[in-house]
Design a protein around this motif. Sequence first.
Motif: not given
Lengths: 549, 138
Positions: A538, A542, A545
Amino acid sequence: MALKHVNAVIVGAGAGGGVAAKELAAGGLSVVLLERGKWYTAADCRKDDLRNQRTSVLGNNSGPDEARNPRVVVDLNGQERVALPSEGGYSNNAGCVGGGTFTYGAQAWRYQEKDFRMASTYGVPEGSTLSDWPISYADLEPYYEKAEYEIGVSGDVSADPFHGPRRKPLPMPPLPVGREHTILKPAAQGLGLHPFDIPMLRNSVPYGGRPPCMQCRWCVGFACEVNAKCGTQNTAIPMALATGNCELRTGCMAREVTTDARGRVTGVAYYDADDRLREQTADIVIVSSAAVESARLLLNSKSTMHPAGLGNAHDQVGRNLQGHTYTGAWGLFDFDTYDDIGPGASIAVCDYNHGNPGLIGGAMLANEFIRLPYQFVSAGMPGVPQWGSGHKDFMRQWYRRSIAVQGPTQEIPIAESRVQVDAKVKDFWGLPVARLSGGKHAKTMETSVAMAEKAEAWLKAAGAIRTWKKLAGKGTSGGQHQAGTCRMGDDPRTSVVDKYCRVHDQDNLYVIDGSVHVTNGGFNPVLTIMATAYYAAERIVKGRKGRGV
Amino acid sequence: MAEGRTLQAICEQIIPTDQTPGAAWAGVVNFIDRQLTGPYRRQQAAYRSGLQEIDDAAVGKFGKDFAALDGQMQTEVLQSLTGGAKRFFSTAIAHTMQGYYGDPRHGGNRDAVSWRMLGVPVIPIRGRNRYELPKQGA
């Protein structure tokens, strides 16, 4: 022809790599997932009691290839020998899509809060490298939950007062209980213990598009014939492939993690299914080959900028190898305990994981998986001859009237228990093989004996007319629960990866598997491996991004 | 084959016939013979020399080949083994247990004789493994 550059290449399609592939692919990254073994299916169950992951006297059923993957094993006296995957001491986990999750018993434990702070709780015993994790149970809790729901866990831990706080119950109820459960439960309660239904990565009801467990006796060590066991091969990896962003390449043996002239990671060089050397370049490399092979791959990735191997500037890669020290007891009963209903293991207590006076940690205790006849041959009751009519009588009289209770004692890590690469022995591809050496800390042995005594007491309370302990040797652990060789930490001098599983001196190299476990809990480690993979992946998604992935 | 006779007698000592058949009837020698060309192939030499050593021990102790001795004498020979012969016997014990208690598909445990003795259901799911077990009562 050069292979198309991707965002991430992952080495190893097991518990950690499978989950990481799914998370990255779902997050929009292009992923190549390399696996040295094959993609077996439920049809490969075979039910062969002499050739499986657990009893491999005629070979193993889930890789790696017997002829191509030797290791060197050094015993406590310094004697070394070459071991093959099906032989004792090799510490085999598996080499196939799904890794160990393809054939495992599938116990789905969350570690307890104290398991992440062992040094704070107990101090650091002399001669050990005991340390706290840089993350806590609370940090992992949402990801434990995600693993339980996305991969699938059945059971009921509500009667266990020792587990950490959780927001949701398990998604599936426990399986119907067998005879051992009904014998052991009142006995545990009579001792003031808190028995409950073991959480398992196994469908008890239809879940994830797959049927429930049919409770046969070919469980641990075998592929599930009805596909009711939940491994990454039938959950996370198919999900990853369904995104269209992930390509799985089987039969691919990683040679090294490649770096450029400045020492920055550029990809993975590997031998494909036809043994041709290929190079997959990627923005990010994730090593998920389990504690022995992940350490080996980093150590084999030598260059002028990384002369001791990647992530190994402080000689930490490969150290602190640990598994679990399994001890317990057998009990014989004057009535039938055997009901031919799998998976067998169904009832556990966590009363002894911590708080044992004078000891460090402890173990969850549970009844053992249903045993096939050959597995009872070596039950080893004192006084029973190893051959002849005395042995045959023992088998005939007690096979159906016995129960084993045991548990995985949490090991106190030591730096000398380690994975190195051997200077002489090479595998089929000419790569230096893993060399396993070391032993166990005295406190580990002490705790493991105490756990055997607890198991014996439980069996006696259940009415066993004869009991004896199963104790463990002092040799290095590893095996299916192998962990610790690329430990997580804040200090680069005493750990290999940071709290997000990223190798300290690299900005694009990760280790995501049991290698990062600082300590391995008094529990089967797989759910923690999966949760850590969800957590680390995760963060990777992230982090990209803002950079227009 | 002399080696086969010796091995058969050793296996029958390890799992003797009583009210249920022993290793000889169960085909343990057949099991071992098959594995020696497969998973046990690295142990062919150990079998050759081990069987010879046990025969030598039998001749030294009682003046006859192992298979020609009575059961009591055979037991004595096996209990008095030392060195390499003793190590070989440990291997033979492990392999005999595998052949007797393991899956019949590998050439031992004829008619699932050990599973019947232990009371383990032989075909728990009809239709699933009928192609891999010998015909019942064959």
